[in-house]
Design a protein around this motif. Structure first.
Motif, PDB file in Angstrom:
ATOM      1  N   PRO A  64       0.828  -1.217   0.000  1.00 39.75           N
ATOM      2  CA  PRO A  64       0.000   0.000   0.000  1.00 39.75           C
ATOM      3  C   PRO A  64       0.858   1.262   0.000  1.00 39.75           C
ATOM      4  CG  PRO A  64      -0.804  -1.572   1.619  1.00 39.75           C
ATOM      5  CD  PRO A  64       0.497  -2.109   1.106  1.00 39.75           C
ATOM      6  N   LEU A  65       0.380   2.274  -0.684  1.00 43.65           N
ATOM      7  CA  LEU A  65       1.058   3.563  -0.773  1.00 43.65           C
ATOM      8  C   LEU A  65       0.688   4.388   0.455  1.00 43.65           C
ATOM      9  CD1 LEU A  65       2.715   5.553  -2.528  1.00 43.65           C
ATOM     10  CD2 LEU A  65       0.546   6.283  -3.519  1.00 43.65           C
ATOM     11  N   ARG A  66       1.685   4.823   1.196  1.00 44.69           N
ATOM     12  CA  ARG A  66       1.449   5.606   2.404  1.00 44.69           C
ATOM     13  C   ARG A  66       1.662   7.082   2.106  1.00 44.69           C
ATOM     14  NH1 ARG A  66      -0.232   1.878   5.629  1.00 44.69           N
ATOM     15  NH2 ARG A  66       0.984  -0.006   5.899  1.00 44.69           N
ATOM     16  N   ALA A  67       0.680   7.881   2.471  1.00 46.33           N
ATOM     17  CA  ALA A  67       0.761   9.338   2.302  1.00 46.33           C
ATOM     18  C   ALA A  67       0.284   9.968   3.596  1.00 46.33           C
ATOM     19  CB  ALA A  67      -0.092   9.789   1.123  1.00 46.33           C
ATOM     20  N   GLY A  68       1.223  10.256   4.471  1.00 43.19           N
ATOM     21  CA  GLY A  68       0.854  10.780   5.785  1.00 43.19           C
ATOM     22  C   GLY A  68       0.163   9.690   6.595  1.00 43.19           C
ATOM     23  N   GLY A  69      -1.032   9.968   7.072  1.00 44.64           N
ATOM     24  CA  GLY A  69      -1.791   8.989   7.841  1.00 44.64           C
ATOM     25  C   GLY A  69      -2.719   8.150   6.994  1.00 44.64           C
ATOM     26  N   VAL A  70      -2.644   8.312   5.672  1.00 41.29           N
ATOM     27  CA  VAL A  70      -3.547   7.615   4.759  1.00 41.29           C
ATOM     28  C   VAL A  70      -2.772   6.531   4.022  1.00 41.29           C
ATOM     29  CG1 VAL A  70      -5.035   7.897   2.745  1.00 41.29           C
ATOM     30  CG2 VAL A  70      -4.908   9.698   4.452  1.00 41.29           C
ATOM     31  N   SER A  71      -3.425   5.393   3.832  1.00 38.34           N
ATOM     32  CA  SER A  71      -2.822   4.297   3.087  1.00 38.34           C
ATOM     33  C   SER A  71      -3.740   3.940   1.920  1.00 38.34           C
ATOM     34  CB  SER A  71      -2.635   3.095   4.016  1.00 38.34           C
ATOM     35  OG  SER A  71      -2.117   2.013   3.312  1.00 38.34           O
ATOM     36  N   ILE A  72      -3.201   3.937   0.707  1.00 34.98           N
ATOM     37  CA  ILE A  72      -3.977   3.606  -0.486  1.00 34.98           C
ATOM     38  C   ILE A  72      -3.563   2.222  -0.949  1.00 34.98           C
ATOM     39  CG2 ILE A  72      -4.501   4.252  -2.858  1.00 34.98           C
ATOM     40  CD1 ILE A  72      -3.786   7.136  -2.066  1.00 34.98           C
ATOM     41  N   ASP A  73      -4.549   1.319  -1.006  1.00 35.40           N
ATOM     42  CA  ASP A  73      -4.287  -0.061  -1.398  1.00 35.40           C
ATOM     43  C   ASP A  73      -4.192  -0.150  -2.916  1.00 35.40           C
ATOM     44  OD1 ASP A  73      -3.963  -2.756  -1.516  1.00 35.40           O
ATOM     45  OD2 ASP A  73      -5.938  -3.269  -0.720  1.00 35.40           O
ATOM     46  N   LEU A  74      -2.988  -0.119  -3.426  1.00 36.57           N
ATOM     47  CA  LEU A  74      -2.775  -0.186  -4.868  1.00 36.57           C
ATOM     48  C   LEU A  74      -3.139  -1.559  -5.423  1.00 36.57           C
ATOM     49  CD1 LEU A  74       0.591   1.765  -5.125  1.00 36.57           C
ATOM     50  CD2 LEU A  74      -1.708   2.606  -5.603  1.00 36.57           C
ATOM     51  N   ALA A  75      -3.028  -2.598  -4.618  1.00 34.27           N
ATOM     52  CA  ALA A  75      -3.375  -3.950  -5.063  1.00 34.27           C
ATOM     53  C   ALA A  75      -4.842  -4.003  -5.468  1.00 34.27           C
ATOM     54  CB  ALA A  75      -3.083  -4.963  -3.974  1.00 34.27           C
ATOM     55  N   PHE A  76      -5.705  -3.366  -4.690  1.00 36.21           N
ATOM     56  CA  PHE A  76      -7.134  -3.355  -5.006  1.00 36.21           C
ATOM     57  C   PHE A  76      -7.367  -2.706  -6.367  1.00 36.21           C
ATOM     58  CE2 PHE A  76     -11.228  -1.339  -5.220  1.00 36.21           C
ATOM     59  CZ  PHE A  76     -12.089  -2.321  -4.773  1.00 36.21           C
ATOM     60  N   ILE A  77      -6.738  -1.566  -6.578  1.00 41.31           N
ATOM     61  CA  ILE A  77      -6.918  -0.832  -7.833  1.00 41.31           C
ATOM     62  C   ILE A  77      -6.400  -1.648  -9.014  1.00 41.31           C
ATOM     63  CG2 ILE A  77      -6.214   1.250  -9.087  1.00 41.31           C
ATOM     64  CD1 ILE A  77      -6.078   2.620  -6.271  1.00 41.31           C
ATOM     65  N   ILE A  78      -5.231  -2.254  -8.857  1.00 42.30           N
ATOM     66  CA  ILE A  78      -4.629  -3.045  -9.936  1.00 42.30           C
ATOM     67  C   ILE A  78      -5.495  -4.253 -10.271  1.00 42.30           C
ATOM     68  CG2 ILE A  78      -2.657  -4.534 -10.501  1.00 42.30           C
ATOM     69  CD1 ILE A  78      -0.946  -2.454  -8.909  1.00 42.30           C
ATOM     70  N   VAL A  79      -5.947  -4.979  -9.249  1.00 46.38           N
ATOM     71  CA  VAL A  79      -6.778  -6.170  -9.491  1.00 46.38           C
ATOM     72  C   VAL A  79      -8.102  -5.771 -10.130  1.00 46.38           C
ATOM     73  CG1 VAL A  79      -8.070  -8.021  -8.362  1.00 46.38           C
ATOM     74  CG2 VAL A  79      -5.699  -7.587  -7.718  1.00 46.38           C
ATOM     75  N   PHE A  80      -8.718  -4.707  -9.643  1.00 46.09           N
ATOM     76  CA  PHE A  80     -10.005  -4.285 -10.204  1.00 46.09           C
ATOM     77  C   PHE A  80      -9.858  -3.937 -11.681  1.00 46.09           C
ATOM     78  CE2 PHE A  80     -13.526  -1.482 -11.150  1.00 46.09           C
ATOM     79  CZ  PHE A  80     -14.588  -2.191 -10.613  1.00 46.09           C
ATOM     80  N   PHE A  81      -8.837  -3.162 -12.024  1.00 46.50           N
ATOM     81  CA  PHE A  81      -8.635  -2.803 -13.429  1.00 46.50           C
ATOM     82  C   PHE A  81      -8.235  -4.012 -14.274  1.00 46.50           C
ATOM     83  CE2 PHE A  81      -8.093   1.740 -12.044  1.00 46.50           C
ATOM     84  CZ  PHE A  81      -9.247   2.180 -12.670  1.00 46.50           C
ATOM     85  N   ALA A  82      -7.464  -4.925 -13.716  1.00 45.65           N
ATOM     86  CA  ALA A  82      -7.085  -6.133 -14.458  1.00 45.65           C
ATOM     87  C   ALA A  82      -8.323  -6.977 -14.775  1.00 45.65           C
ATOM     88  CB  ALA A  82      -6.072  -6.946 -13.668  1.00 45.65           C
ATOM     89  N   VAL A  83      -9.207  -7.130 -13.803  1.00 45.32           N
ATOM     90  CA  VAL A  83     -10.445  -7.897 -14.025  1.00 45.32           C
ATOM     91  C   VAL A  83     -11.309  -7.188 -15.076  1.00 45.32           C
ATOM     92  CG1 VAL A  83     -12.604  -8.634 -12.938  1.00 45.32           C
ATOM     93  CG2 VAL A  83     -10.439  -9.013 -11.777  1.00 45.32           C
ATOM     94  N   THR A  84     -11.387  -5.868 -15.004  1.00 42.57           N
ATOM     95  CA  THR A  84     -12.170  -5.117 -15.976  1.00 42.57           C
ATOM     96  C   THR A  84     -11.604  -5.287 -17.388  1.00 42.57           C
ATOM     97  OG1 THR A  84     -12.722  -3.480 -14.279  1.00 42.57           O
ATOM     98  CG2 THR A  84     -13.006  -2.812 -16.572  1.00 42.57           C
ATOM     99  N   ILE A  85     -10.306  -5.210 -17.512  1.00 38.47           N
ATOM    100  CA  ILE A  85      -9.667  -5.379 -18.822  1.00 38.47           C
ATOM    101  C   ILE A  85      -9.876  -6.798 -19.343  1.00 38.47           C
ATOM    102  CG2 ILE A  85      -7.425  -5.473 -20.004  1.00 38.47           C
ATOM    103  CD1 ILE A  85      -6.613  -3.080 -18.171  1.00 38.47           C
ATOM    104  N   LEU A  86      -9.717  -7.801 -18.479  1.00 36.89           N
ATOM    105  CA  LEU A  86      -9.945  -9.188 -18.898  1.00 36.89           C
ATOM    106  C   LEU A  86     -11.376  -9.404 -19.392  1.00 36.89           C
ATOM    107  CD1 LEU A  86      -8.010 -11.255 -16.216  1.00 36.89           C
ATOM    108  CD2 LEU A  86      -7.533 -11.136 -18.666  1.00 36.89           C
ATOM    109  N   ARG A  87     -12.341  -8.831 -18.654  1.00 42.72           N
ATOM    110  CA  ARG A  87     -13.747  -8.963 -19.079  1.00 42.72           C
ATOM    111  C   ARG A  87     -13.976  -8.317 -20.434  1.00 42.72           C
ATOM    112  NH1 ARG A  87     -18.178  -7.031 -16.484  1.00 42.72           N
ATOM    113  NH2 ARG A  87     -19.330  -8.485 -17.764  1.00 42.72           N
ATOM    114  N   ASN A  88     -13.332  -7.181 -20.677  1.00 44.64           N
ATOM    115  CA  ASN A  88     -13.507  -6.508 -21.971  1.00 44.64           C
ATOM    116  C   ASN A  88     -12.837  -7.269 -23.111  1.00 44.64           C
ATOM    117  OD1 ASN A  88     -15.102  -4.344 -21.145  1.00 44.64           O
ATOM    118  ND2 ASN A  88     -13.324  -3.172 -20.478  1.00 44.64           N
ATOM    119  N   LEU A  89     -11.751  -7.983 -22.815  1.00 41.07           N
ATOM    120  CA  LEU A  89     -11.084  -8.774 -23.846  1.00 41.07           C
ATOM    121  C   LEU A  89     -11.883 -10.018 -24.215  1.00 41.07           C
ATOM    122  CD1 LEU A  89      -7.352  -8.518 -22.711  1.00 41.07           C
ATOM    123  CD2 LEU A  89      -8.456  -7.374 -24.658  1.00 41.07           C
ATOM    124  N   ILE A  90     -12.635 -10.505 -23.243  1.00 37.00           N
ATOM    125  CA  ILE A  90     -13.464 -11.706 -23.506  1.00 37.00           C
ATOM    126  C   ILE A  90     -14.665 -11.251 -24.242  1.00 37.00           C
ATOM    127  CG2 ILE A  90     -14.870 -13.481 -22.428  1.00 37.00           C
ATOM    128  CD1 ILE A  90     -12.852 -13.626 -20.204  1.00 37.00           C
TER     129      ILE A  90
END
Length: 90
Positions: A64-90
């Protein structure tokens, strides 16, 4: 329904579960932790149990990307976009 249709349906279910996880995570931030045994607690546990095995390997590679007291889960974003791209390719 052929094999590609089944794969597309499975990816759609994963997308819905990821969205549910994001909503449940935000509900915990905004409303506080769920009471043990409550509907939200059981739902969160179920969604977490299904989505965490998908997110954990990506999170190991990209923490996760840490910015001060906030943590952004990049894994969630990457997996969500990967699933979206896979669905569009199918």
């Amino acid at each position: 329904m052929g094999l590609l249709g089944i794969i597309s349906l499975a990816l759609l279910i994963v997308q819905f579960l990821l969205i549910a996880r994001a909503v449940l995570d935000w509900s915990a931030v905004l409303a506080g932790p769920a009471m043990p045994g409550s509907f939200r607690s059981r739902l969160s546990g179920g969604v977490f149990a299904v989505t965490e095995p998908i997110l954990a390997p990506v999170r190991k590679l990209i923490p996760p990307l840490r910015a001060g007291g906030v943590s952004i889960d990049l894994a969630f974003i990457i997996v969500f976009f990967a699933v979206t791209i896979l669905r569009n390719l199918i």
